[in-house]
Design a protein around this motif. Structure first.
Motif, PDB file in Angstrom:
ATOM      1  N   GLY A   1      -0.082 -13.079  13.945  1.00 18.96           N
ATOM      2  CA  GLY A   1      -1.285 -13.759  14.406  1.00 18.96           C
ATOM      3  C   GLY A   1      -1.988 -14.524  13.302  1.00 18.96           C
ATOM      4  O   GLY A   1      -1.810 -14.272  12.125  1.00 18.96           O
ATOM      5  N   ARG A   2      -2.743 -15.485  13.712  1.00 18.48           N
ATOM      6  CA  ARG A   2      -3.566 -16.323  12.844  1.00 18.48           C
ATOM      7  C   ARG A   2      -2.785 -17.210  11.891  1.00 18.48           C
ATOM      8  O   ARG A   2      -3.371 -17.846  11.030  1.00 18.48           O
ATOM      9  CB  ARG A   2      -4.585 -15.492  12.085  1.00 18.48           C
ATOM     10  N   CYS A   3      -1.464 -17.217  11.997  1.00 22.85           N
ATOM     11  CA  CYS A   3      -0.637 -18.114  11.181  1.00 22.85           C
ATOM     12  C   CYS A   3       0.280 -18.901  12.103  1.00 22.85           C
ATOM     13  O   CYS A   3       0.790 -18.380  13.088  1.00 22.85           O
ATOM     14  CB  CYS A   3       0.227 -17.334  10.194  1.00 22.85           C
ATOM     15  N   ARG A   4       0.480 -20.150  11.730  1.00 26.61           N
ATOM     16  CA  ARG A   4       1.449 -20.988  12.432  1.00 26.61           C
ATOM     17  C   ARG A   4       2.293 -21.675  11.371  1.00 26.61           C
ATOM     18  O   ARG A   4       1.746 -22.335  10.472  1.00 26.61           O
ATOM     19  CB  ARG A   4       0.731 -22.012  13.286  1.00 26.61           C
ATOM     20  N   VAL A   5       3.585 -21.484  11.427  1.00 32.97           N
ATOM     21  CA  VAL A   5       4.479 -22.160  10.494  1.00 32.97           C
ATOM     22  C   VAL A   5       4.617 -23.596  10.977  1.00 32.97           C
ATOM     23  O   VAL A   5       5.140 -23.847  12.067  1.00 32.97           O
ATOM     24  CB  VAL A   5       5.849 -21.449  10.406  1.00 32.97           C
ATOM     25  N   VAL A   6       4.113 -24.525  10.160  1.00 30.72           N
ATOM     26  CA  VAL A   6       4.116 -25.933  10.552  1.00 30.72           C
ATOM     27  C   VAL A   6       5.341 -26.664  10.032  1.00 30.72           C
ATOM     28  O   VAL A   6       5.603 -27.798  10.424  1.00 30.72           O
ATOM     29  CB  VAL A   6       2.827 -26.658  10.094  1.00 30.72           C
ATOM     30  N   GLY A   7       6.086 -26.014   9.141  1.00 30.60           N
ATOM     31  CA  GLY A   7       7.298 -26.634   8.627  1.00 30.60           C
ATOM     32  C   GLY A   7       8.052 -25.673   7.736  1.00 30.60           C
ATOM     33  O   GLY A   7       7.496 -24.680   7.259  1.00 30.60           O
TER      34      GLY A   7
ATOM     35  N   LEU B   1       2.117 -32.535   6.394  1.00 31.99           N
ATOM     36  CA  LEU B   1       1.753 -31.358   7.184  1.00 31.99           C
ATOM     37  C   LEU B   1       0.434 -30.725   6.780  1.00 31.99           C
ATOM     38  O   LEU B   1      -0.160 -29.983   7.549  1.00 31.99           O
ATOM     39  CB  LEU B   1       2.865 -30.301   7.093  1.00 31.99           C
ATOM     40  N   GLN B   2      -0.011 -30.967   5.563  1.00 32.40           N
ATOM     41  CA  GLN B   2      -1.246 -30.410   5.023  1.00 32.40           C
ATOM     42  C   GLN B   2      -1.378 -28.910   5.301  1.00 32.40           C
ATOM     43  O   GLN B   2      -2.318 -28.459   5.970  1.00 32.40           O
ATOM     44  CB  GLN B   2      -2.453 -31.166   5.548  1.00 32.40           C
ATOM     45  N   PRO B   3      -0.442 -28.118   4.741  1.00 34.51           N
ATOM     46  CA  PRO B   3      -0.510 -26.668   4.984  1.00 34.51           C
ATOM     47  C   PRO B   3      -1.700 -26.040   4.274  1.00 34.51           C
ATOM     48  O   PRO B   3      -2.185 -26.554   3.269  1.00 34.51           O
ATOM     49  CB  PRO B   3       0.805 -26.160   4.393  1.00 34.51           C
ATOM     50  N   ASP B   4      -2.147 -24.905   4.809  1.00 30.63           N
ATOM     51  CA  ASP B   4      -3.197 -24.116   4.172  1.00 30.63           C
ATOM     52  C   ASP B   4      -2.615 -23.200   3.107  1.00 30.63           C
ATOM     53  O   ASP B   4      -3.299 -22.840   2.152  1.00 30.63           O
ATOM     54  CB  ASP B   4      -3.932 -23.259   5.214  1.00 30.63           C
TER      55      ASP B   4
ATOM     56  N   HIS C   1      -4.444 -28.428  -4.068  1.00 24.22           N
ATOM     57  CA  HIS C   1      -3.232 -28.068  -3.324  1.00 24.22           C
ATOM     58  C   HIS C   1      -3.396 -26.731  -2.624  1.00 24.22           C
ATOM     59  O   HIS C   1      -4.176 -25.879  -3.040  1.00 24.22           O
ATOM     60  CB  HIS C   1      -2.024 -27.987  -4.265  1.00 24.22           C
ATOM     61  N   ALA C   2      -2.613 -26.565  -1.578  1.00 20.99           N
ATOM     62  CA  ALA C   2      -2.577 -25.278  -0.880  1.00 20.99           C
ATOM     63  C   ALA C   2      -2.056 -24.212  -1.827  1.00 20.99           C
ATOM     64  O   ALA C   2      -1.188 -24.485  -2.658  1.00 20.99           O
ATOM     65  CB  ALA C   2      -1.667 -25.383   0.339  1.00 20.99           C
ATOM     66  N   PRO C   3      -2.568 -23.008  -1.731  1.00 19.26           N
ATOM     67  CA  PRO C   3      -2.075 -21.932  -2.594  1.00 19.26           C
ATOM     68  C   PRO C   3      -0.648 -21.544  -2.215  1.00 19.26           C
ATOM     69  O   PRO C   3      -0.234 -21.697  -1.061  1.00 19.26           O
ATOM     70  CB  PRO C   3      -3.047 -20.784  -2.317  1.00 19.26           C
ATOM     71  N   ALA C   4       0.090 -21.048  -3.208  1.00 18.03           N
ATOM     72  CA  ALA C   4       1.467 -20.623  -2.986  1.00 18.03           C
ATOM     73  C   ALA C   4       1.577 -19.113  -3.112  1.00 18.03           C
ATOM     74  O   ALA C   4       1.070 -18.526  -4.068  1.00 18.03           O
ATOM     75  CB  ALA C   4       2.393 -21.295  -4.000  1.00 18.03           C
ATOM     76  N   VAL C   5       2.242 -18.508  -2.144  1.00 15.79           N
ATOM     77  CA  VAL C   5       2.600 -17.097  -2.207  1.00 15.79           C
ATOM     78  C   VAL C   5       4.105 -17.073  -2.472  1.00 15.79           C
ATOM     79  O   VAL C   5       4.888 -17.559  -1.656  1.00 15.79           O
ATOM     80  CB  VAL C   5       2.264 -16.355  -0.900  1.00 15.79           C
ATOM     81  N   VAL C   6       4.483 -16.563  -3.627  1.00  9.19           N
ATOM     82  CA  VAL C   6       5.892 -16.515  -3.995  1.00  9.19           C
ATOM     83  C   VAL C   6       6.561 -15.358  -3.253  1.00  9.19           C
ATOM     84  O   VAL C   6       6.076 -14.234  -3.277  1.00  9.19           O
ATOM     85  CB  VAL C   6       6.063 -16.363  -5.526  1.00  9.19           C
ATOM     86  N   VAL C   7       7.659 -15.673  -2.579  1.00 10.63           N
ATOM     87  CA  VAL C   7       8.457 -14.680  -1.863  1.00 10.63           C
ATOM     88  C   VAL C   7       9.862 -14.776  -2.446  1.00 10.63           C
ATOM     89  O   VAL C   7      10.609 -15.698  -2.142  1.00 10.63           O
ATOM     90  CB  VAL C   7       8.473 -14.945  -0.344  1.00 10.63           C
TER      91      VAL C   7
END
Length: 147
Positions: free
Chosen positions: A27-33, A48-51, A76-82
């Motif tokens: 929930g509360r997330c949508r993968v835009v690309g 896409l202007q991701p958050d 820039h949007a923050p990055a979470v490294v996975v």
């Protein structure tokens, strides 16, 4: 309800699909690309202007670590490294955080702890938004506007 717009960057189609499932199911997330390389991500970000961006470090061509240097600017949007290289307390985690990652998540824990990844993505977006608001308030104050 506003949804967080997420761009997934990973060269594995399977991991991209798993990330999309975890983020959207929570929930509360949508993968835009989703992008399989830094080059693709670089083109997609302005469109896409991701958050938030989830970012693997081991990518074909330019690696994720050097891309962090590029996208760690405040606008820039923050990055979470996975990444499988960013387990708790690893040298790669410390380096990624130093280069501007909002958080690091161990890819091998994706299924077992997907809820933690979802929380990290949400917190990264929130922290980024707070920093932008604080910056705007400072700018307004410098220009003599009461906030």
């Amino acid at each position: 309800m506003n949804m967080l717009r997420v761009l997934v960057v990973d060269d594995s189609l399977t991991i991209r699909a798993a990330l999309e499932e975890i983020l959207q199911k929570g929930g509360r997330c949508r993968v835009v690309g989703s992008a399989s390389s830094v080059e693709e991500a670089r083109v997609m970000i302005p469109a896409l202007q991701p958050d938030v961006i989830t970012l693997d470090l081991a990518l074909p061509g330019e690696d994720g670590m050097s891309f962090l240097d590029e996208i760690s600017a405040p606008l820039h949007a923050p990055a979470v490294v996975v990444s499988s290289a960013t387990g708790p307390g690893t040298e790669k985690s410390a380096e990624a955080l130093k280069r501007g990652a909002a958080a690091c998540f161990d890819k091998s824990r994706l299924i077992a702890e997907g809820h933690r990844l979802l929380r990290a993505v949400q917190l990264a977006a929130l922290d980024h938004l707070r920093a932008r608001v604080a910056g705007l308030e400072r700018e307004l104050k410098l220009n003599g506007v009461r906030v």
